[in-house]
Design an enzyme around this catalytic site. Structure first.
Site, PDB file in Angstrom:
ATOM      1  N   SER A  53      -5.150  -0.214  22.531  1.00 21.49           N
ATOM      2  CA  SER A  53      -4.032   0.352  21.777  1.00 21.49           C
ATOM      3  C   SER A  53      -3.234   1.209  22.729  1.00 21.49           C
ATOM      4  CB  SER A  53      -4.577   1.201  20.624  1.00 21.49           C
ATOM      5  OG  SER A  53      -3.510   1.727  19.867  1.00 21.49           O
ATOM      6  N   THR A 338      -3.485   4.019  14.004  1.00 20.86           N
ATOM      7  CA  THR A 338      -4.793   4.665  14.054  1.00 20.86           C
ATOM      8  C   THR A 338      -5.005   5.615  12.883  1.00 20.86           C
ATOM      9  OG1 THR A 338      -4.776   4.496  16.456  1.00 20.86           O
ATOM     10  CG2 THR A 338      -6.359   6.017  15.491  1.00 20.86           C
ATOM     11  N   CYS A 494      -0.898 -17.564  25.106  1.00 23.03           N
ATOM     12  CA  CYS A 494      -2.205 -16.964  25.385  1.00 23.03           C
ATOM     13  C   CYS A 494      -2.091 -16.027  26.580  1.00 23.03           C
ATOM     14  CB  CYS A 494      -3.254 -18.037  25.672  1.00 23.03           C
ATOM     15  SG  CYS A 494      -4.807 -17.295  26.230  1.00 23.03           S
ATOM     16  N   CYS A 517     -11.294 -15.651  27.320  1.00 20.77           N
ATOM     17  CA  CYS A 517     -10.702 -15.119  26.075  1.00 20.77           C
ATOM     18  C   CYS A 517     -10.891 -13.612  25.970  1.00 20.77           C
ATOM     19  CB  CYS A 517     -11.339 -15.817  24.873  1.00 20.77           C
ATOM     20  SG  CYS A 517     -10.726 -15.189  23.304  1.00 20.77           S
ATOM     21  N   CYS A 523      -3.736 -17.007  19.335  1.00 19.24           N
ATOM     22  CA  CYS A 523      -3.774 -18.455  19.105  1.00 19.24           C
ATOM     23  C   CYS A 523      -4.025 -18.781  17.642  1.00 19.24           C
ATOM     24  CB  CYS A 523      -4.825 -19.109  20.004  1.00 19.24           C
ATOM     25  SG  CYS A 523      -6.474 -18.384  19.885  1.00 19.24           S
TER      26      CYS A 523
END
Lengths: 548, 309, 249
Positions: A53, A338, A494, A517, A523
């Site tokens: 984040s 948050t 991606c 990944c 995706c």
């Protein structure tokens, strides 16, 4: 029969929402002198490993959860000292907007620049201190249901299944975790949350959810360039042709700077590569002046649930609740999720605690959650921000921005209209031959980098010998349909180079490098045919983000 | 003060790594004594005596040292250690085995696998699998050191004429005993210990084309490696994978054929002494770290290479 | 028989290390830490020996600040019976570590000491051998397989060029190599059980060991980056360079 364990509450995901739920539950149990068994499962190898984040956060929810968090050592070290907002008009030009013209929700006085991963690590310590069982490295792979259709708990994934689907010597069967209530706090596009929304039709009265992909890099900059507390936001170049999004650049402590780009996933040009947009953005003088002479420490990307109020699904179902970004509580007008995620979890905890204390059947649906949520400040905040995203989608960044200025600054979000954007992000791509190809500059290895060296510093790893966790409903579709029509956009959206189209003996082949990944879920969101389903790999796999 | 080197050998021949240790020892600027401990290892002592720059060779010829048992070697070195300020050996599996015992018995620290000598008490050594280099200063009166052979050139094997002096063997310990050994006899050397590695990537295009690579490897006596892309494409089995999640190799010569050079691959081979890249894409990142780059069609280059080796 | 397993907390092997800007050390702030992989193999081997009935207790020991208890709990979850933490500010040098462990051996009197061949942070590969020397025990490093009975342990070691088998009288010290076993996955109930297993905390003073500094780290730097070399235009030119310039073929 799989082994099982019983808890009062099982929470899926050790992010801000899940951990706030866990902490609040235990606080209530202690205040009321009750025994409560609560466990949190987390697919990352440790708490924080998969957290990515910005992050500038409001401390409002934390103030309520742990009023003396400062004394307790919560890692909120850098208060915001200065806000800058830019409109970039070209690769070299940009305007710093006067403060008065910036939507109020974008002002950050009183907020903190943090590593959300480190905040989660701290929250997990508090949770464990309160008696919560936190299990990192265990992925919730499956929802368990009672015969009456209510949620019974989750099962963790099997470990030690080979790539061929057969058990290896180290095979260990997954465990069933049964609970009176199960809280799903997986974050944006949680794979179980997605199933729950479909199973219980939670989104039937909501607009289609909207998403963005957010990139983030952590940099170490020379001492003389470091301005702790500086917050820079902006929009405009390099995104063009109806693609919306914005960038951020924050100065933390220890000569660290984070920089990132958020690209809305309703973009239409299949040639667009969000990763390369981010890489070239860093060469803009407004950003480069902060980064030059520095070195990149870490990289990551994650999808963001940004639809807001109008897209919020029903958050309760028999046997459980959906909280935080798994539901979509982020306030996009502030680009902050948050405090709202934590608050949604705390409200969930209060609802759960009352239900648990009350001996009535645990399987009932906690419809009370919606009432309590509606009474909380999160609801009010999200309601006021409900038009922010739709305005940008409908009117574009300039007119939409003007609308947002009027709505947020003059009417505090209470303008008596509600804008809707009902089309799902994956429906927006136009065929490749009708879109302009984009030629991205080569990375220079100083400010910009290629995908694989970026993934390298996300510390991503998956056990090699396991089935692919990116499932294709139709394995032929990428080459048969997506390639001719959209030039297979997965290669470009991606952020980790998972998808490639490789030529072999004149034949195109769709290659999935699942080991790369970074669990961003893009995706699963953007594939035009919705052909890719992201499921959890073996627990502990994925990125290992430090300080992200 | 002087330096004692414990020779690495198999009772027949001196391990060339010992010549690299001599180079490291010369940097200390002291007279050098070489200890050859073994059984029936006279020829090794003769060889050591001819190495250039050696003052003296000590020969401990006894069945106790036949199989290089750490307990016995350490006991011998301790018995001979007085008068030496530095005790060095190669960081072979033998050196790594007995040397820490020597250090512990002398109540000094050991500095493992040095790659550079900065001064008589300061050395560089890799830590974190070579991802960082530490400069370490020893505070002990006696410096016990193992030397990474590949980091130092070999000193000349001839040109010296040191005298050979027999030393009294210490007693063999009765708590450890040699049972057997199986030396690997393979047509092709093991990937992780080979001196030459020829590695193929997705550019080879098929499993059959790896034969072209194998023929070059045969000519060079090299091991075969592969990039992750070649393994994922099913050209070769994954035990040949070199890289971050595969094997880490550091041969004298690494030839990368049809490998683009993603950082994940480089992480597994960047410590190689000499890197050759053969690729048709002249922009391939592998060229940024290769000592010798050859741009061209590997299907022409490989057969030509094979025929000219 | 009691088996003592000595373990170390190190940076997780998936995490790339980065040298601090002031070159004092690598930056470990908030990075994932884990049980050293070779130590994990040692724990697994000990637990298997217990499961085979060849040992009746597995004791794990680690040295360092309180955080090492996390790795001790991991070892307990893998199947060790109890744990000992020797509290120090940082992980001590190898010889100091060996001296502390020698005291634990004296107290515990294990038949076998198992430990990793090296830690993946300092890459020293010393502690097991030093411990063996200090307690006067035989050693087998780089274990590839081992067979334990009441009197001795037969260990096949991975050495340069092949395998070498030794027979050691007990008590002995064995250090593990990568291929000895593949550690099991930890089970959730075992993690919960591990929290209840005994963990004793000792100090160097309490053990009567004075820690002594033998080395100073003056600097930690990133390895030199490889530079691009030259392009050759033919196979002949390449072979010429390899033979006459690089001298590698």
């Amino acid at each position: 029969m799989r082994e099982s364990m019983e808890f009062d509450v099982v929470i899926v995901g050790a992010g801000p929402a899940g951990l706030a739920t866990a902490c609040r539950l235990m606080q209530l149990a202690q205040d009321n002198d009750q025994e409560l068994s609560v466990c949190v499962v987390e697919k990352g190898s440790e708490v924080g490993a998969h957290i990515l984040s910005g992050a500038v956060i409001e401390s409002r929810a934390l103030d309520e959860l742990f009023p003396d968090w400062k004394a307790m050592g919560a890692p909120l070290h850098t208060a915001v000292t200065k806000d800058e907002v830019y409109l970039l008009t070209s690769a070299t030009a940009g305007k710093c907007l006067p403060n008065a013209l910036v939507p109020k929700t974008m002002h950050n006085q009183g907020n903190y620049i943090v590593s959300l991963g480190n905040l989660c690590r701290w929250l997990a310590e508090q949770a464990e201190g309160l008696g919560v069982e936190v299990f990192p490295g265990f992925a919730a792979a499956e929802i368990l249901y009672h015969e009456d259709g209510s949620v019974k708990g989750i099962a963790t994934g099997d470990m030690g299944i080979g790539v061929d689907g057969e058990q290896t010597a180290n095979y260990m069967e997954g465990m069933e975790l049964h609970a009176k209530y199960t809280v799903f706090a997986e974050g944006c596009r949680g794979h179980l949350g997605k199933q729950l929304i479909a199973e219980f039709g939670l989104d039937t009265e909501a607009d289609a959810q909207h998403y963005a992909i957010g990139f983030k890099e952590l940099w170490q900059v020379p001492e003389e360039k470091h301005q702790p507390g500086l917050v820079v936001h902006g929009t405009g170049w390099p995104l063009q042709g109806g693609t919306s999004g914005g960038f951020f650049l924050y100065h933390l402590d220890n000569n660290e700077v984070v920089v990132g780009l958020i690209v809305d996933l309703n973009y239409s040009n299949p040639w667009l590569s969000p990763f390369d947009e981010f890489q070239r953005l860093k060469h803009h003088p407004v950003l480069a002046q902060h980064l030059e002479g520095g070195s990149r420490i870490s990289y990551g990307a994650r999808a963001i649930t940004k639809g807001g109020f109008n897209t919020l699904p029903k958050m309760s179902f028999p046997g459980g609740l959906l909280v935080g970004c798994n539901a979509g509580t982020l306030n996009f007008s502030k680009i902050k999720g948050t405090h709202t995620a934590m608050k949604s979890g705390m409200v969930a905890a209060e609802t759960l605690f009352d239900a648990l204390s009350n001996s009535e059947g645990a399987r009932a649906e906690l419809t009370e959650y919606a009432n309590r949520f509606a009474d909380s400040w999160v609801y009010d905040e999200l309601f006021r921000a409900r038009n922010f995203g739709p305005a940008l989608h409908k009117f574009g960044p300039i007119l939409g921005g003007a609308f947002n200025f009027i709505d947020q600054n003059l009417f505090a979000g209470k303008l008596p209209i509600t804008l809707h954007d009902r089309s799902a992000d994956h429906t927006h791509l136009v065929p490749a031959d009708q879109a302009m190809q984009i030629k991205y500059p080569k990375p220079d290895g100083k400010l910009s980098f290629d995908k694989l060296s970026s993934v390298f510093i996300s510390n991503t790893n998956h056990e090699e010998n396991q089935p692919c966790h990116l499932r294709l409903k139709d394995p032929e579709l990428p080459i048969r349909d997506n390639l001719p029509t959209y030039a297979e956009p997965a290669q470009r959206y991606c952020p980790a180079g998972v998808y490639e189209v490789v030529e072999e003996g004149g034949q195109a082949r769709f290659q999935i490098n699942a080991q790369n990944c970074i669990h961003c879920k893009t995706c699963d969101i953007k594939d035009p045919a919705q052909n890719i389903t992201w499921v959890v790999p073996e627990g502990g796999g994925g990125p290992n983000y430090p300080n992200m | 003060m002087s330096t004692l080197i414990i020779a690495d050998h198999d009772n027949q021949a001196l391990n060339p790594a010992t010549l690299s240790v001599i180079t490291a020892a010369k940097a200390l600027g002291q007279s050098i004594t070489v200890l050859v401990a073994g059984s029936g290892c006279g020829a090794v002592a003769e060889a050591a005596a001819q190495a250039e720059g050696i003052e003296k060779v000590l020969l401990a010829d006894s069945p106790a040292y036949d199989k290089a048992l750490a307990e016995n070697l350490a006991e011998l070195v301790i018995s001979l250690s007085s008068g030496y300020s530095h005790i060095l050996t190669a960081a072979s599996t033998t050196g790594k085995d007995f040397m820490p015992r020597v250090a512990a018995q002398l109540d000094v620290g050991q500095i493992s696998e040095i790659i550079a000598v900065e001064s008589a008490d300061t050395f560089k050594r890799p830590i974190y699998a070579g991802n960082a280099i530490a400069t370490v200063q020893s505070l002990d009166a006696i410096k016990v050191i193992t030397v990474r052979g590949s980091a130092f050139d070999r000193s000349a094997a001839t040109g010296g004429s040191a005298g050979i002096e027999s030393v009294t063997a210490t007693a063999a310990n009765d708590r450890s005993a040699f049972v057997k050994e199986e030396l690997v006899v393979s047509e092709r050397p093991d990937l992780t210990s080979a001196q030459i590695v020829v590695s193929g990537g997705r550019g080879l295009g098929s499993a059959e084309n790896f034969d072209l690579l194998a023929r070059v490897a045969d000519k060079l006596g090299a091991a075969i490696g592969a990039s992750r892309a070649a393994v994922d494409a099913g050209y070769v089995s994954n035990d040949l994978q070199v890289g971050q999640t595969g094997k880490i190799v550091a041969p004298d010569l690494y030839i990368a054929v049809g490998i683009s050079g993603a950082i994940q691959h480089l992480a597994g081979m960047k410590e190689s002494k000499v890197i050759v890249a053969i690729n048709k894409d002249e922009e391939a990142p592998i060229f940024q770290i290769a000592d010798y780059g050859l741009v061209g069609d590997l299907f022409e280059i490989l057969p030509e290479l094979e025929s000219k080796l | 028989m009691k088996i003592l397993v000595c373990v170390k907390r190190v940076i997780d092997y998936n995490v790339k290390v980065r040298v601090k800007a002031d070159q004092s050390d690598v930056d470990l702030t908030n990075v994932k830490m884990a049980l050293n992989p070779f130590c994990e193999i040692a724990v697994e081997e000990a637990v298997r020996l217990k499961e085979q009935g060849k040992a009746d207790e597995v004791v794990v020991v680690s040295i360092g600040p309180k955080a090492v208890q996390e790795q001790l709990r991991t070892a307990l979850a893998l199947g060790a019976d109890r744990a000992i933490q020797i509290e120090t500010e940082a992980a001590p040098e190898a010889l100091n570590t060996a001296k502390l462990l020698a005291k634990v051996v004296e107290q515990e009197q294990p038949g076998l000491v198992l430990m990793g061949k090296q830690s993946i942070d300092s890459d020293n590969n010393q502690t097991g051998q030093m411990l063996a020397a200090l307690i006067g025990a035989p050693q087998a490093t780089f274990a590839y397989s081992l067979e334990l009975d009441a009197e001795q342990v037969v260990v096949t070691r991975e050495v340069d060029g092949g395998l070498k088998t030794l027979a050691l009288k007990l008590p002995a010290v064995v250090t593990t190599d990568l291929r000895l076993n593949e550690p099991r996955y930890v089970k959730l109930p075992d993690i919960m059980k591990a929290k209840k297993k005994p963990l004793a905390v000792e100090t160097p003073d309490g053990l009567g060991v004075a820690l002594k500094q033998h080395q100073t780290v003056l600097k930690v730097e990133a390895p030199g980056q490889r530079q691009a070399g030259i392009r050759v235009d033919s196979v002949d030119a390449l072979l010429d360079k390899l033979k006459n310039e690089a001298k590698v073929i």
